[in-house]
Design an enzyme around this catalytic site. Structure first.
Site, mmCIF file in Angstrom:
data_model
loop_
_atom_site.group_PDB
_atom_site.id
_atom_site.type_symbol
_atom_site.label_atom_id
_atom_site.label_comp_id
_atom_site.label_asym_id
_atom_site.label_seq_id
_atom_site.Cartn_x
_atom_site.Cartn_y
_atom_site.Cartn_z
ATOM 1 N N LYS A 36 0.918 -1.386 -0.114
ATOM 2 C CA LYS A 36 -0.134 0.030 0.081
ATOM 3 C C LYS A 36 0.755 1.345 0.010
ATOM 4 O O LYS A 36 0.509 2.251 -0.547
ATOM 5 C CB LYS A 36 -0.914 0.092 1.117
ATOM 6 C CG LYS A 36 -0.251 0.287 2.498
ATOM 7 C CD LYS A 36 -1.267 -0.038 3.648
ATOM 8 C CE LYS A 36 -0.572 0.250 4.962
ATOM 9 N NZ LYS A 36 -1.361 -0.340 5.918
ATOM 10 N N ARG A 131 -8.526 0.334 16.307
ATOM 11 C CA ARG A 131 -8.862 0.669 14.946
ATOM 12 C C ARG A 131 -9.749 -0.211 14.224
ATOM 13 O O ARG A 131 -10.983 -0.366 15.099
ATOM 14 C CB ARG A 131 -7.361 0.755 14.070
ATOM 15 C CG ARG A 131 -7.635 1.545 12.827
ATOM 16 C CD ARG A 131 -6.188 1.692 11.824
ATOM 17 N NE ARG A 131 -6.165 0.360 11.242
ATOM 18 C CZ ARG A 131 -5.183 0.164 10.234
ATOM 19 N NH1 ARG A 131 -4.341 1.157 10.148
ATOM 20 N NH2 ARG A 131 -4.996 -0.984 9.688
HETATM 21 C C1 PLP Z 1 -0.697 -1.256 6.543
HETATM 22 C C2 PLP Z 1 -0.946 -2.493 7.082
HETATM 23 C C3 PLP Z 1 -0.217 -3.535 7.377
HETATM 24 C C4 PLP Z 1 1.540 -3.356 7.054
HETATM 25 O O1 PLP Z 1 1.867 -2.633 8.047
HETATM 26 P P1 PLP Z 1 3.223 -2.320 8.054
HETATM 27 O O2 PLP Z 1 3.602 -1.814 9.391
HETATM 28 O O3 PLP Z 1 3.898 -1.510 6.825
HETATM 29 O O4 PLP Z 1 4.103 -3.780 7.901
HETATM 30 C C5 PLP Z 1 -0.731 -4.837 7.641
HETATM 31 N N1 PLP Z 1 -2.287 -4.877 8.081
HETATM 32 C C6 PLP Z 1 -2.929 -3.837 7.881
HETATM 33 C C7 PLP Z 1 -4.337 -4.304 8.178
HETATM 34 C C8 PLP Z 1 -2.640 -2.854 7.553
HETATM 35 O O5 PLP Z 1 -3.376 -1.745 7.223
#
Ligand code: PLP
Length: 370
Positions: A36, A131
């Site tokens: 992302k 969240r």
């Molecule tokens: C962004 C995200 C991740 C990845 O997080 P990092 O800290 O970049 O490893 C994993 N799970 C969800 C639900 C996320 O939104």
């Protein structure tokens, strides 16, 4: 070369992904590579896949679609709860989505039925970070309802910590997730294939040698891209910290007073400048600004300080040398700076060390396979 630009070393990203995949494999944990922060870059997705991740995850269906359009061949998981209004798109392009709302899952079921597809669901559970997530006490009722829905397949459960409130993944909350998986299996006589413990913030917990129980998946973005764990932003041993760097170009370089002249009110972005009179300083402007990067997330060489930034200008002071107009400066980035730079249309991306080897999603657990 064009500036500003991100220089992305795909061999280093592959190494970072491969090192984490290997270390987690020893603990029975597969990795979903999270794209992302890259705007769904097919090149970065392929580097992660060459490193051995078992699938890709992104929070935007647009990014998943972009990777599909670029023929990235991998199971794809939407890791943010789908918008009701995007249910059709989600079942068309993602194999699995993370969910917390029955109304959305019902809509996904209808869309999948109409399209003649089966859509996989991971249920996210709230374990303290506040969240996304179903409250643990409501999980059984949600599962009971979705087991009745056609064209929906429950793949597993997961949680996400350390994002909103910085709640640390530990043996207590991970054990709670594992217990929930077991109790769903007992109650409903189903197999909960995937138990996804979290993101890069879970790495300290895994590497501390804790019992990982039934956790068999982590979703990793930051650790692969930046080589750091996000709880304390410490480097992860053996990983590259400079797989992605930012380069910007100097457009003005002058000796200027350190103290502004005139009556001081708010600046363009509402801050009151914090100035102390240090006499004349060597000041330069780089052609990059708040549209392109989060300046507080830039890591510079020790003889350069950031003095301020506006939409399109980054003002720096140099110590002991002068930056000539046209010269370039390199920075390492934190997650916030990386995210903004990767998604700014004004920042070019230069891919380096692209491997000719084609990617293949590592067919580990069948859990994330379509
Ligand atoms: C962004 C995200 C991740 C990845 O997080 P990092 O800290 O970049 O490893 C994993 N799970 C969800 C639900 C996320 O939104």
């Amino acid at each position: 070369m064009t500036a500003p630009r991100l220089e992305i070393d795909l061999a280093k990203l592959e190494h970072n992904a491969g090192t984490l995949v290997e270390r987690l494999r020893g603990r029975g944990i597969g990795v979903t590579g999270v794209t992302k922060a890259t705007l769904g870059s097919p090149e970065i997705a392929r580097a992660m896949l060459r490193g051995g991740v078992q699938g890709l995850g992104d929070s935007r269906i647009e990014n998943i679609q972009a990777m599909r359009d670029a023929q990235v061949s991998s199971p794809m998981t939407l890791i943010r709860s789908p918008m009701l209004s995007q249910a059709h798109r989600v079942v068309a392009h993602a194999d699995v989505s993370f969910n917390t709302e029955l109304a959305v899952i019902t809509e996904l079921s209808l869309a999948a039925q109409r399209a003649g597809l089966t859509h996989g669901i991971m249920l996210m559970v709230e374990l303290g970070d506040l969240r996304e997530g179903i409250m643990p006490d409501d999980l059984q009722d949600t599962v009971r309802a979705i087991l009745r829905l056609p064209s929906i397949l429950l793949k597993g459960i997961g949680t996400n910590l350390a994002c909103r409130c910085g709640v640390t993944p530990d043996s207590r909350n991970m054990q709670e997730l594992c217990s929930l998986a077991c109790s769903l299996e007992r109650t409903f006589g189903i197999a909960v294939d995937t138990v996804s413990g979290g993101n890069s913030a879970n790495l300290n917990w895994v590497f501390s040698g804790a019992d990982t129980g039934r956790i068999n998946n982590l979703r990793l973005g930051e650790a692969i891209l930046l080589g750091r764990e996000p709880l304390h932003r410490e480097p992860i041993p053996g990983l590259h910290l400079d797989a992605v760097i930012l380069v910007a170009e100097v457009i003005e370089s002058k000796t200027k007073p350190s103290q502004p002249r005139g009556i001081i009110a708010q600046s363009a972005f509402g801050d009151e400048p914090d100035v102390c009179n240090r006499g004349d300083v060597s000041q330069a402007i780089l052609a990059i600004g708040l549209q392109d990067v989060d300046p507080s997330g830039l890591q510079m060489r020790p003889d350069v300080d950031v003095l301020g930034a506006s939409s399109d200008h980054l003002i720096v002071e140099t110590h002991g040398f002068r930056l000539a107009v046209g010269r370039e400066l390199q920075f390492q980035l934190n997650y916030s700076a990386l995210l903004r730079a990767m998604t700014s249309p004004f920042v070019a991306r230069i891919m380096k060390n692209e491997s000719p080897r084609p990617e293949t999603a590592t067919p580990l657990a069948a859990t994330f396979a379509p």
